[in-house]
Design a protein around this motif. Structure first.
Motif, short mmCIF file in Angstrom:
data_model
loop_
_atom_site.label_atom_id
_atom_site.label_comp_id
_atom_site.label_asym_id
_atom_site.label_seq_id
_atom_site.Cartn_x
_atom_site.Cartn_y
_atom_site.Cartn_z
N GLY A 294 4.67 12.99 0.61
CA GLY A 294 5.30 14.30 0.40
C GLY A 294 4.31 15.44 0.60
O GLY A 294 3.39 15.35 1.41
N ARG A 295 4.49 16.50 -0.19
CA ARG A 295 3.66 17.70 0.00
C ARG A 295 2.41 17.73 -0.89
O ARG A 295 1.67 18.71 -0.90
N CYS A 296 2.14 16.65 -1.62
CA CYS A 296 1.03 16.71 -2.61
C CYS A 296 -0.33 16.96 -1.95
O CYS A 296 -1.17 17.64 -2.52
N ALA A 297 -0.54 16.40 -0.75
CA ALA A 297 -1.83 16.63 -0.09
C ALA A 297 -1.99 18.10 0.27
O ALA A 297 -3.11 18.61 0.33
N ILE A 298 -0.87 18.78 0.48
CA ILE A 298 -0.94 20.21 0.78
C ILE A 298 -1.17 21.00 -0.51
O ILE A 298 -2.07 21.83 -0.58
N THR A 339 1.14 7.60 -6.44
CA THR A 339 0.69 6.22 -6.70
C THR A 339 1.69 5.20 -6.16
O THR A 339 1.30 4.27 -5.43
N TYR A 340 2.94 5.34 -6.49
CA TYR A 340 3.91 4.32 -6.06
C TYR A 340 4.01 4.21 -4.54
O TYR A 340 3.93 3.11 -3.99
N PRO A 341 4.15 5.34 -3.81
CA PRO A 341 4.22 5.19 -2.34
C PRO A 341 2.94 4.62 -1.73
O PRO A 341 3.01 3.85 -0.77
N LEU A 343 0.83 2.48 -3.15
CA LEU A 343 0.80 1.04 -3.43
C LEU A 343 1.85 0.31 -2.59
O LEU A 343 1.60 -0.80 -2.09
N GLU A 344 3.01 0.92 -2.44
CA GLU A 344 4.07 0.28 -1.65
C GLU A 344 3.67 0.18 -0.18
O GLU A 344 3.93 -0.84 0.48
N TRP A 345 3.02 1.21 0.33
CA TRP A 345 2.57 1.15 1.74
C TRP A 345 1.56 0.00 1.91
O TRP A 345 1.64 -0.76 2.88
N ILE A 346 0.65 -0.10 0.96
CA ILE A 346 -0.35 -1.19 1.05
C ILE A 346 0.37 -2.54 1.02
O ILE A 346 0.07 -3.43 1.83
N ALA A 347 1.32 -2.68 0.12
CA ALA A 347 2.04 -3.97 0.01
C ALA A 347 2.79 -4.28 1.29
O ALA A 347 2.85 -5.44 1.73
N ASP A 348 3.36 -3.27 1.93
CA ASP A 348 4.15 -3.48 3.15
C ASP A 348 3.28 -3.78 4.36
O ASP A 348 3.69 -4.50 5.27
N HIS A 349 2.08 -3.18 4.42
CA HIS A 349 1.28 -3.22 5.65
C HIS A 349 0.04 -4.09 5.57
O HIS A 349 -0.34 -4.71 6.57
N ILE A 350 -0.64 -4.09 4.42
CA ILE A 350 -1.88 -4.86 4.30
C ILE A 350 -1.93 -5.50 2.90
O ILE A 350 -2.81 -5.18 2.09
N PRO A 351 -1.01 -6.42 2.64
CA PRO A 351 -0.86 -6.91 1.26
C PRO A 351 -2.08 -7.64 0.71
O PRO A 351 -2.25 -7.71 -0.50
N ALA A 352 -2.96 -8.15 1.57
CA ALA A 352 -4.12 -8.89 1.06
C ALA A 352 -5.31 -7.98 0.74
O ALA A 352 -6.31 -8.43 0.20
N ALA A 353 -5.20 -6.70 1.06
CA ALA A 353 -6.35 -5.81 0.89
C ALA A 353 -6.72 -5.65 -0.58
O ALA A 353 -5.85 -5.38 -1.41
N PRO A 354 -8.01 -5.76 -0.93
CA PRO A 354 -8.41 -5.47 -2.31
C PRO A 354 -8.27 -3.97 -2.59
O PRO A 354 -8.67 -3.14 -1.78
N VAL A 355 -7.68 -3.68 -3.73
CA VAL A 355 -7.42 -2.27 -4.11
C VAL A 355 -7.97 -2.03 -5.50
O VAL A 355 -7.76 -2.84 -6.41
N ASN A 356 -8.65 -0.90 -5.65
CA ASN A 356 -9.08 -0.46 -6.97
C ASN A 356 -8.14 0.66 -7.40
O ASN A 356 -8.19 1.76 -6.85
#
Ligand code: SF4
Length: 423
Positions: A294-298, A339-341, A343-356
């Motif tokens: 969304g617009r949060c980065a702006i 946070t939710y989007p 995490l969801e993007w990571i799960a959809d695209h690179i689910p094995a990636a280690p995340v902190n």
């Protein structure tokens, strides 16, 4: 074997798989990528070639590099260095060519930073300043290990996060000391010989210093030994200068020459051309992934095209088969939109990636009510995340099946058991 390899954290097979190249270089069982790049020769006269020809050559040499990297991963010996210019010097030449019409990041300011008459969004000309460098003991355990991450903090940034947790250096481009590539190489050389497990380039933001860093790495790949004057100069920003670290050259060598994993610790607001250069130099990547689509980065960081840039760049390193871990900082009032989007993007695209999934957000910079810089319009983010916000973030990561507990909870020893049970 160093203390890093002996850590129990490597018992997590997903983490070990994700960071196996990094660990092998850190242990000097394999040469860093910059050492491999120095073996890939170019016939071009780099200084007289047009930039288009240099990019074509980068593409050609990257193919050779990747084949060589693969055989070395499998145990082949490192070939001899090129007698003349190599992929390493090509990367340096390209970084300086880019600097003359700067397009290191998606701001694409096209200013000539070598001339310095105009500056872009990062406010920098050609110089690079270092705020401090030291054995960082606050990074994730797989980076800080037992002897620290050899961290070099650069000033200024290409984003404007109003809550920046390093606001003193990201918003003050004149912080610290002006450095040249030989001084930077001296910092890295010393930190590694003092036992640091990696060279951790960070800011502020590092992509805006691409030319200086690539130049320093090119020196390190070519028998660099600093003079005593350069060592004294580098020590001006050594934040742990009062501690004594034994220097052990064997701890920093592969096949008799300098070796160290290059860790790119970045906001990942990086242009594709810069990613191509970094691909052949970076052993392990540490992208931040902060904002949702969304617009949060702006509104929070005055940064357009954030989501498409960071997802593209993270996708690239995943496609390239690179070693990396991701950081996501949970922000108050931004769990559902960010946070939710993320995490969801990571799960959809690179689910094995280690995340902190990080809990340490604190009000800082323009959202710190105790600061003279505070602006009331940022009150929504002027607090720490609540326990419920953190719990919901970790629970969502767990529901999505992300590989996050080892990185997020290692200070609690939670990787020995189900971390969410502790919440
Ligand atoms: S590094 Fe980015 S912000 Fe700075 S001048 Fe270059 S394109 Fe602009």
């Amino acid at each position: 074997m160093s203390g890093l390899a002996q850590l129990g954290i490597w018992n997590d097979p997903a983490l070990h798989d994700a960071l196996s190249w990094y660990l092998a270089v850190a242990e000097n069982q394999r040469p860093a990528k910059f050492r491999i790049a120095a073996t890939v020769a170019t016939e071009l006269d780099l200084s007289t070639c047009g930039e288009d020809a240099l990019w074509t050559e980068l593409e050609r040499l990257t193919t050779i590099f990747l084949e060589r990297w693969q055989t070395i991963r499998e145990g082949a010996p490192l070939p001899p260095e090129a007698d003349g210019p190599s992929l390493l010097e090509l990367c340096r030449e390209l970084a300086y060519r880019m600097l003359a019409h700067c397009n290191f990041c998606p701001w694409n300011c096209c200013v000539d930073r070598l001339a310095g008459a105009k500056v872009g969004a990062c406010k920098l000309a050609a110089g690079s300043r270092v705020s401090s460098h030291f054995h960082h003991t606050g990074e994730e355990l797989f980076y800080r290990g037992t002897d620290g991450s050899g961290t070099i903090f650069f000033t200024s940034c290409n984003m404007r996060c109003l809550f920046c947790q390093n606001g003193d250096i990201s918003t003050d481009k004149d912080n610290g000391e002006e450095t040249d590539p030989r001084t930077l190489a001296t910092m890295a050389w010393t930190l590694r010989r003092e036992g640091c497990h990696n060279i951790n380039w960070v800011g502020g933001e590092v992509i805006i210093h691409l030319h200086s860093i690539v130049d320093a790495i090119a020196l390190l790949g070519r028998d660099f030994v600093p003079t005593s004057a350069e060592i004294r100069r580098a020590r001006r920003t050594k934040a742990d200068g009062f501690f004594w670290f034994d220097e052990v050259s064997e701890a920093a060598t592969y096949d008799g020459k300098f070796n160290a994993p290059i860790l790119w610790n970045s906001n990942f607001f990086i242009a594709p051309e810069a990613m191509k250069i970094l691909r052949v130099l970076t052993d392990v990547w540490l992208p931040d992934f902060k904002f949702g689509p969304g617009r949060c980065a702006i509104t929070l960081a005055r940064t357009p095209r954030y989501w498409e840039t960071v997802t593209r760049d993270i996708s690239l390193i995943a496609e390239w088969g690179e070693d990396f871990t991701i950081r996501h900082l949970v922000m108050p009032n931004h769990v559902e939109c960010c946070t939710y989007p993320v995490l969801e993007w990571i799960a959809d695209h690179i689910p094995a990636a280690p995340v902190n999934v990080m809990a340490q957000f604190h009000p800082d910079n323009f959202c710190d009510p105790a600061s003279t810089k505070y602006r009331g319009k940022y009150a929504e983010i002027a607090r720490r995340p609540t326990g419920a916000e953190l719990e919901n973030s970790w629970r969502r990561a767990s529901e999505l099946g992300l590989n996050f507990e080892t990185a997020s909870f290692e200070r609690r020893g939670a990787f020995a058991g189900p971390a969410l049970m502790e919440l």
